[in-house]
Motif scaffolding. Structure first.
Motif, PDB file in Angstrom:
ATOM      1  N   HIS A 134       0.851  -1.200   0.000  1.00  0.00           N
ATOM      2  CA  HIS A 134       0.000   0.000   0.000  1.00  0.00           C
ATOM      3  C   HIS A 134       0.880   1.241   0.000  1.00  0.00           C
ATOM      4  O   HIS A 134       1.898   1.288   0.680  1.00  0.00           O
ATOM      5  CB  HIS A 134      -0.912   0.017   1.230  1.00  0.00           C
ATOM      6  CG  HIS A 134      -2.056   0.972   1.083  1.00  0.00           C
ATOM      7  ND1 HIS A 134      -3.222   0.647   0.428  1.00  0.00           N
ATOM      8  CD2 HIS A 134      -2.210   2.260   1.469  1.00  0.00           C
ATOM      9  CE1 HIS A 134      -4.051   1.672   0.431  1.00  0.00           C
ATOM     10  NE2 HIS A 134      -3.453   2.676   1.061  1.00  0.00           N
ATOM     11  N   THR A 169       1.131   5.488   0.569  1.00  0.00           N
ATOM     12  CA  THR A 169       0.459   6.551   1.318  1.00  0.00           C
ATOM     13  C   THR A 169      -0.062   7.637   0.393  1.00  0.00           C
ATOM     14  O   THR A 169      -0.640   8.607   0.844  1.00  0.00           O
ATOM     15  CB  THR A 169       1.410   7.173   2.363  1.00  0.00           C
ATOM     16  OG1 THR A 169       2.577   7.661   1.671  1.00  0.00           O
ATOM     17  CG2 THR A 169       1.826   6.162   3.405  1.00  0.00           C
ATOM     18  N   TYR A 214     -12.729   7.935   4.843  1.00  0.00           N
ATOM     19  CA  TYR A 214     -11.808   8.281   3.745  1.00  0.00           C
ATOM     20  C   TYR A 214     -12.401   9.447   2.944  1.00  0.00           C
ATOM     21  O   TYR A 214     -11.745  10.445   2.661  1.00  0.00           O
ATOM     22  CB  TYR A 214     -11.685   7.029   2.866  1.00  0.00           C
ATOM     23  CG  TYR A 214     -10.588   6.984   1.831  1.00  0.00           C
ATOM     24  CD1 TYR A 214      -9.308   6.573   2.176  1.00  0.00           C
ATOM     25  CD2 TYR A 214     -10.837   7.282   0.507  1.00  0.00           C
ATOM     26  CE1 TYR A 214      -8.313   6.454   1.226  1.00  0.00           C
ATOM     27  CE2 TYR A 214      -9.842   7.176  -0.457  1.00  0.00           C
ATOM     28  CZ  TYR A 214      -8.583   6.759  -0.092  1.00  0.00           C
ATOM     29  OH  TYR A 214      -7.599   6.646  -1.038  1.00  0.00           O
ATOM     30  N   ARG A 223     -12.720  12.694   5.195  1.00  0.00           N
ATOM     31  CA  ARG A 223     -11.419  13.359   5.407  1.00  0.00           C
ATOM     32  C   ARG A 223     -11.007  14.128   4.168  1.00  0.00           C
ATOM     33  O   ARG A 223     -10.467  15.233   4.241  1.00  0.00           O
ATOM     34  CB  ARG A 223     -10.342  12.313   5.754  1.00  0.00           C
ATOM     35  CG  ARG A 223     -10.468  11.767   7.156  1.00  0.00           C
ATOM     36  CD  ARG A 223      -9.611  10.533   7.345  1.00  0.00           C
ATOM     37  NE  ARG A 223      -8.223  10.769   7.030  1.00  0.00           N
ATOM     38  CZ  ARG A 223      -7.448   9.912   6.362  1.00  0.00           C
ATOM     39  NH1 ARG A 223      -7.918   8.756   5.939  1.00  0.00           N
ATOM     40  NH2 ARG A 223      -6.202  10.207   6.121  1.00  0.00           N
ATOM     41  N   SER A 263      -6.411   4.485   8.665  1.00  0.00           N
ATOM     42  CA  SER A 263      -7.070   4.237   7.384  1.00  0.00           C
ATOM     43  C   SER A 263      -6.366   3.100   6.646  1.00  0.00           C
ATOM     44  O   SER A 263      -6.992   2.133   6.199  1.00  0.00           O
ATOM     45  CB  SER A 263      -7.026   5.533   6.549  1.00  0.00           C
ATOM     46  OG  SER A 263      -7.285   5.280   5.195  1.00  0.00           O
ATOM     47  N   ILE A 264      -5.060   3.216   6.529  1.00  0.00           N
ATOM     48  CA  ILE A 264      -4.304   2.229   5.756  1.00  0.00           C
ATOM     49  C   ILE A 264      -4.281   0.877   6.473  1.00  0.00           C
ATOM     50  O   ILE A 264      -4.626  -0.155   5.898  1.00  0.00           O
ATOM     51  CB  ILE A 264      -2.870   2.745   5.488  1.00  0.00           C
ATOM     52  CG1 ILE A 264      -2.941   3.947   4.529  1.00  0.00           C
ATOM     53  CG2 ILE A 264      -1.977   1.642   4.931  1.00  0.00           C
ATOM     54  CD1 ILE A 264      -1.644   4.702   4.337  1.00  0.00           C
ATOM     55  N   LYS A 286      -7.705  -1.226   6.668  1.00  0.00           N
ATOM     56  CA  LYS A 286      -8.140  -2.008   5.504  1.00  0.00           C
ATOM     57  C   LYS A 286      -7.134  -3.087   5.129  1.00  0.00           C
ATOM     58  O   LYS A 286      -7.509  -4.163   4.676  1.00  0.00           O
ATOM     59  CB  LYS A 286      -8.547  -1.140   4.310  1.00  0.00           C
ATOM     60  CG  LYS A 286      -7.577  -0.156   3.762  1.00  0.00           C
ATOM     61  CD  LYS A 286      -8.242   0.635   2.608  1.00  0.00           C
ATOM     62  CE  LYS A 286      -7.358   1.777   2.151  1.00  0.00           C
ATOM     63  NZ  LYS A 286      -7.386   2.933   3.047  1.00  0.00           N
TER      64      LYS A 286
HETATM   65  N1  URA Z   1      -4.147   5.961   1.577  1.00  0.00           N
HETATM   66  C1  URA Z   1      -5.116   5.497   2.424  1.00  0.00           C
HETATM   67  O1  URA Z   1      -5.624   4.404   2.234  1.00  0.00           O
HETATM   68  N2  URA Z   1      -5.479   6.257   3.445  1.00  0.00           N
HETATM   69  C2  URA Z   1      -4.940   7.460   3.690  1.00  0.00           C
HETATM   70  O2  URA Z   1      -5.316   8.078   4.660  1.00  0.00           O
HETATM   71  C3  URA Z   1      -3.936   7.942   2.817  1.00  0.00           C
HETATM   72  C4  URA Z   1      -3.553   7.168   1.757  1.00  0.00           C
END
Ligand code: URA
Length: 433
Positions: A82, A84, A165, A168, A183-184, A187
């Motif tokens: 993932h 950012t 998400y 924000r 958030s990251i 999930k």
């Molecule tokens: N990617 C995400 O999934 N969440 C974030 O907050 C920023 C990047």
């Protein structure tokens, strides 16, 4: 408990208890707390900070807001990657198929465009017919059949992140470490993975512009993942210019396809090779990074990775012929060159502005319900350190709305700093954590 009391507590810089965080996240996920109250709490937290205990509670509540998957029926290591968030970052479209071709199962839950940064789901949806909203059973089935499945947050998996998400994004509360981490990691941990590779961007196109902030975010996320028993590695990578040569949805999908066809020149391919190699290490397929890079390169040059992507596109309802004929991707009706205003070396690029130009031309959304124009994009000819002459092409713009050309042309030319002396170039991968 009353939501307004919790907003007041945060407004007054007090720490919320895990039960209070749970009340907020559960209430919001169940539509019992309205957007305007959650937005107030988001901003109060953004401005006044969150403690480690609060952050930990936020991650856990967001993770357990939905189902946490397991894939016992798949006898392969399950690893994901993932980022950012950056500009021109289409690595997931290459890395997923590559890792799958090397014997890793990749159950990938991604996001849409956030602020000026692009989103994997939007890029995939530039493929005609491609469905990112698979049901849980479909997701598991595609993963078992193709070794790779690509979806967004759903009402069942990471539903809290699905709502937060978007909120924000609309309330300017994205670039805050505890929110990004929750958030990251919520999930990713819900995907049922054994390991995770994080690409933490740093620079003027990233949410964390300073290296130190990116490092702290990387440490926060790796320790959350490791505390949950996962193998996690984070690469801190440069985002002081768009990654690769293309920015936009369909055009980035095109660039990813070119890479899967074996075009391994430049920073984009370099990062793909390294991230995918790290996935093999994290998944226990390889122990040595150079050997892993070699395996990854072979997965591309042999065509195995491309075939994995073909199978996945087909299984998710997309037209797999885009892999052989990129004209099948969304096409813009107009294209025009944007030229360099002066001669010299490219010493700086306002990367976030490049992302905003594509977004404002229709390639991104202002509100969640906005429709995206997948065909809008830029082909960038000049990278940092390149020498250009006045009048040389800086970019080729692909677009549909002619009325915005002059504004976008001026903004793009202004986004490049061109000076007499060549700049000192930064490494693409700045640290591994
Ligand atoms: N990617 C995400 O999934 N969440 C974030 O907050 C920023 C990047």
């Amino acid at each position: 408990m009353r939501t307004q009391d919790l907003i007041e507590k945060k407004r007054d810089c007090k720490e919320l208890t895990p039960d209070e965080i749970a009340f907020l996240i559960r209430g919001y996920t169940r539509d019992e707390i309205p957007d305007y109250q959650m937005a107030a709490w988001l901003m109060a937290s953004f401005l006044n900070g969150m403690s480690e205990t609060e952050t930990q509670a936020l991650v856990e509540e967001m993770l357990y807001s939905g189902i946490v998957l397991t894939h016992e029926h798949i006898p392969l290591p399950k690893v994901d990657k993932h980022s950012t968030g950056g500009v021109g970052d289409k690595t997931s479209l290459v890395i997923g198929p590559v890792a799958a071709a090397c014997g890793v199962a990749v159950p990938m839950i991604s996001g849409r465009a956030l602020a000026h940064t692009g989103g994997t789901l939007d890029k995939l949806e530039a493929i005609p017919g491609f469905r990112t909203n698979l049901s849980l059973d479909e997701f598991k089935d595609v993963l078992a059949r193709c070794g790779l499945a690509l979806i967004g947050q759903t009402r069942e998996i990471a539903p809290a992140d699905r709502k937060l998400y978007a909120l924000r994004d609309l309330t300017a509360t994205v670039p805050f470490r505890p929110f990004m981490c929750a958030s990251i990691m919520s999930k990713k941990l819900a995907e049922g993975i054994d390991g995770l590779v994080l690409d933490v961007k740093t620079g003027n196109g990233a949410f964390m512009r300073e290296f130190e902030d990116s490092r702290k975010l990387a440490e926060m996320m790796t320790s959350v993942g490791r505390a949950m028993g996962k193998r996690v590695v984070a690469l801190i990578t440069d985002m002081n210019q768009p990654l690769g040569r293309w920015v936009g949805n369909a055009v980035e999908t095109f660039e990813a396809i070119e890479t899967l066809h074996g075009d391994l020149e430049g920073d984009f391919a370099e990062l793909c090779l390294d991230l995918a190699a790290q996935m093999l290490i994290v998944g226990g397929i390889e122990t040595d990074l150079n050997a892993a890079r070699h395996t990854v390169r072979h997965a591309i040059t042999s065509g195995h990775a491309l075939e994995r992507f073909r199978a996945c596109i087909e299984a998710q309802g997309g037209n797999p012929h885009v892999l052989d004929d990129p004209k099948l991707l969304s096409q813009a009706s107009k294209q025009r060159v944007i030229t360099a205003p002066r001669s010299g070396f490219v010493t700086g690029v306002e990367t976030d502005e490049i992302g905003r130009i594509v977004m404002d031309w229709g390639g991104g959304r202002r509100r969640l319900e906005d429709k995206i124009d997948h065909s809008v994009g830029l082909r960038l000819f000049a990278k940092l350190g390149d020498q250009v002459d006045a009048g040389d092409p800086l970019a080729m713009a692909y677009y549909n709305d002619e009325s915005k050309f002059e504004e976008m042309d001026a903004r793009l030319r202004a986004a490049y700093r061109i000076e007499e002396s060549a700049p000192k170039l930064e490494p693409l991968i700045k640290a591994v954590i």
